[in-house]
Every structure is written in structure tokens, then in C-alpha cells.
Design an enzyme around this catalytic site. Structure first.
Site, mmCIF file in Angstrom:
data_model
loop_
_atom_site.group_PDB
_atom_site.id
_atom_site.type_symbol
_atom_site.label_atom_id
_atom_site.label_comp_id
_atom_site.label_asym_id
_atom_site.label_seq_id
_atom_site.Cartn_x
_atom_site.Cartn_y
_atom_site.Cartn_z
ATOM 1 N N ASP A 30 0.854 -1.192 0.000
ATOM 2 C CA ASP A 30 0.000 0.000 0.000
ATOM 3 C C ASP A 30 0.894 1.249 0.000
ATOM 4 O O ASP A 30 1.869 1.325 0.739
ATOM 5 C CB ASP A 30 -0.925 -0.011 1.229
ATOM 6 C CG ASP A 30 -2.072 0.973 1.083
ATOM 7 O OD1 ASP A 30 -3.226 0.524 0.969
ATOM 8 O OD2 ASP A 30 -1.811 2.206 1.057
ATOM 9 N N ASN A 87 -13.045 -2.834 2.154
ATOM 10 C CA ASN A 87 -14.047 -1.782 2.298
ATOM 11 C C ASN A 87 -15.007 -1.906 1.124
ATOM 12 O O ASN A 87 -14.578 -1.956 -0.029
ATOM 13 C CB ASN A 87 -13.374 -0.407 2.295
ATOM 14 C CG ASN A 87 -12.482 -0.211 3.506
ATOM 15 O OD1 ASN A 87 -12.837 -0.597 4.621
ATOM 16 N ND2 ASN A 87 -11.319 0.377 3.299
ATOM 17 N N HIS A 100 -10.376 -5.353 -3.513
ATOM 18 C CA HIS A 100 -9.047 -5.580 -2.936
ATOM 19 C C HIS A 100 -9.186 -5.853 -1.460
ATOM 20 O O HIS A 100 -10.125 -5.412 -0.805
ATOM 21 C CB HIS A 100 -8.119 -4.382 -3.171
ATOM 22 C CG HIS A 100 -8.666 -3.074 -2.663
ATOM 23 N ND1 HIS A 100 -9.592 -2.344 -3.371
ATOM 24 C CD2 HIS A 100 -8.434 -2.391 -1.523
ATOM 25 C CE1 HIS A 100 -9.894 -1.248 -2.692
ATOM 26 N NE2 HIS A 100 -9.211 -1.254 -1.554
HETATM 27 P P1 AMP Z 1 -9.714 1.528 -0.082
HETATM 28 O O1 AMP Z 1 -9.806 2.859 0.621
HETATM 29 O O2 AMP Z 1 -10.182 0.382 0.733
HETATM 30 O O3 AMP Z 1 -10.350 1.580 -1.444
HETATM 31 O O4 AMP Z 1 -8.162 1.265 -0.274
HETATM 32 C C1 AMP Z 1 -7.413 1.820 -1.308
HETATM 33 C C2 AMP Z 1 -5.982 1.733 -0.873
HETATM 34 O O5 AMP Z 1 -5.182 1.845 -2.018
HETATM 35 C C3 AMP Z 1 -5.540 2.822 0.109
HETATM 36 O O6 AMP Z 1 -5.037 2.227 1.287
HETATM 37 C C4 AMP Z 1 -4.447 3.565 -0.669
HETATM 38 O O7 AMP Z 1 -3.388 3.977 0.165
HETATM 39 C C5 AMP Z 1 -4.002 2.538 -1.675
HETATM 40 N N1 AMP Z 1 -3.457 3.060 -2.919
HETATM 41 C C6 AMP Z 1 -4.000 4.001 -3.726
HETATM 42 N N2 AMP Z 1 -3.238 4.189 -4.809
HETATM 43 C C7 AMP Z 1 -2.199 3.324 -4.701
HETATM 44 C C8 AMP Z 1 -1.064 3.028 -5.520
HETATM 45 N N3 AMP Z 1 -0.839 3.656 -6.689
HETATM 46 N N4 AMP Z 1 -0.189 2.087 -5.095
HETATM 47 C C9 AMP Z 1 -0.394 1.440 -3.928
HETATM 48 N N5 AMP Z 1 -1.447 1.669 -3.116
HETATM 49 C C10 AMP Z 1 -2.333 2.604 -3.497
#
Ligand code: AMP
Length: 105
Positions: A30, A87, A100
Site C-alpha cells: 500500500d 471496504n 481488494h
Molecule cells: P480503499 O480505501 O479500501 O479503497 O483502499 C485503497 C488503498 O489503495 C488505500 O489504502 C491507498 O493507500 C491505496 N493506494 C491508492 N493508490 C495506490 C497506488 N498507486 N499504489 C499502492 N497503493 C495505493
């Protein structure tokens, strides 16, 4: 429809710290970790959220659980324990609309 950021990572259009890949899924770190180990496990199949899974996804979802279990072992999270979170929907904090699982330990 515009590709999600995770689809772009799967398609190698943008970089990520990928730590595992097989024919069904990808796991990467992440970008904004909320725990000392914070991994994301993402199916390659485009599924928006847990609410969009279907019976055909049953074995894929089981596979993801096994990958999560193996990554937890690989990252030595067993002794300290770990959480697995998805989520579902903006109201729950989902920001990327490609299914995810967060693995946090
Ligand atoms: P959610 O809020 O459950 O949709 O989780 C999305 C997650 O993706 C968050 O924890 C972000 O920090 C992570 N995220 C967003 N963009 C990226 C990226 N380019 N590479 C890695 N993690 C990411």
C-alpha cells in the site's frame, strides 16, 4: 469506462511495489501504509467491490484467501497477528473501485 488505478497497476501502466503475482491476482505494498506491513491483494478480474462478486467467483475468492494466508506467513505476521479488510462502498471508505483486500500486521 476509465480504468481503476489498480487495473493500471495490473496492466503495468503505473508502478507499484509488487510482491506477489500469479494468473489470478496481484499483491503489492500500500502506497500509504496504515500498519508496519500493509499489503493489498487484488484479483486480476475486474470486480468493483465485494457487492459485485458472483457464484462464478467462488474459487477465485478462495484462492485470494490462500494467497493472503501465505503472504501473512512470508511477512512473519503470524506471531503478532494480522487483519484482513475489504471496504465495500464509499460509505465504508472504499476509494478504489476494484475489489481488494488489505492485509495489515
Ligand atoms: P480503499 O480505501 O479500501 O479503497 O483502499 C485503497 C488503498 O489503495 C488505500 O489504502 C491507498 O493507500 C491505496 N493506494 C491508492 N493508490 C495506490 C497506488 N498507486 N499504489 C499502492 N497503493 C495505493
Amino acid at each position: 469506462m476509465e480504468k481503476s488505478i489498480f487495473q493500471r497497476i495490473i496492466d503495468r501502466e503505473i508502478p507499484a511495489e509488487i510482491i506477489y503475482e500469479d494468473s489470478l491476482c496481484l499483491a503489492f505494498k500500500d502506497a500509504n501504509p496504515q500498519a508496519s506491513t500493509h499489503l493489498l491483494i487484488v484479483p486480476k478480474k475486474e470486480i468493483k467491490s465485494l457487492d459485485d462478486i458472483s457464484v462464478e467467483d467462488e474459487s477465485l475468492l478462495g484462492h485470494l484467501q490462500l494467497v493472503i494466508r501465505d503472504l501473512a506467513r512470508e511477512f512473519e505476521l503470524i506471531d503478532g497477528g494480522y487483519r484482513v479488510i475489504t471496504n465495500c462502498g464509499a460509505g465504508a471508505g472504499q476509494t478504489v473501485f476494484h475489489l481488494h483486500y488489505h492485509l495489515m500486521g
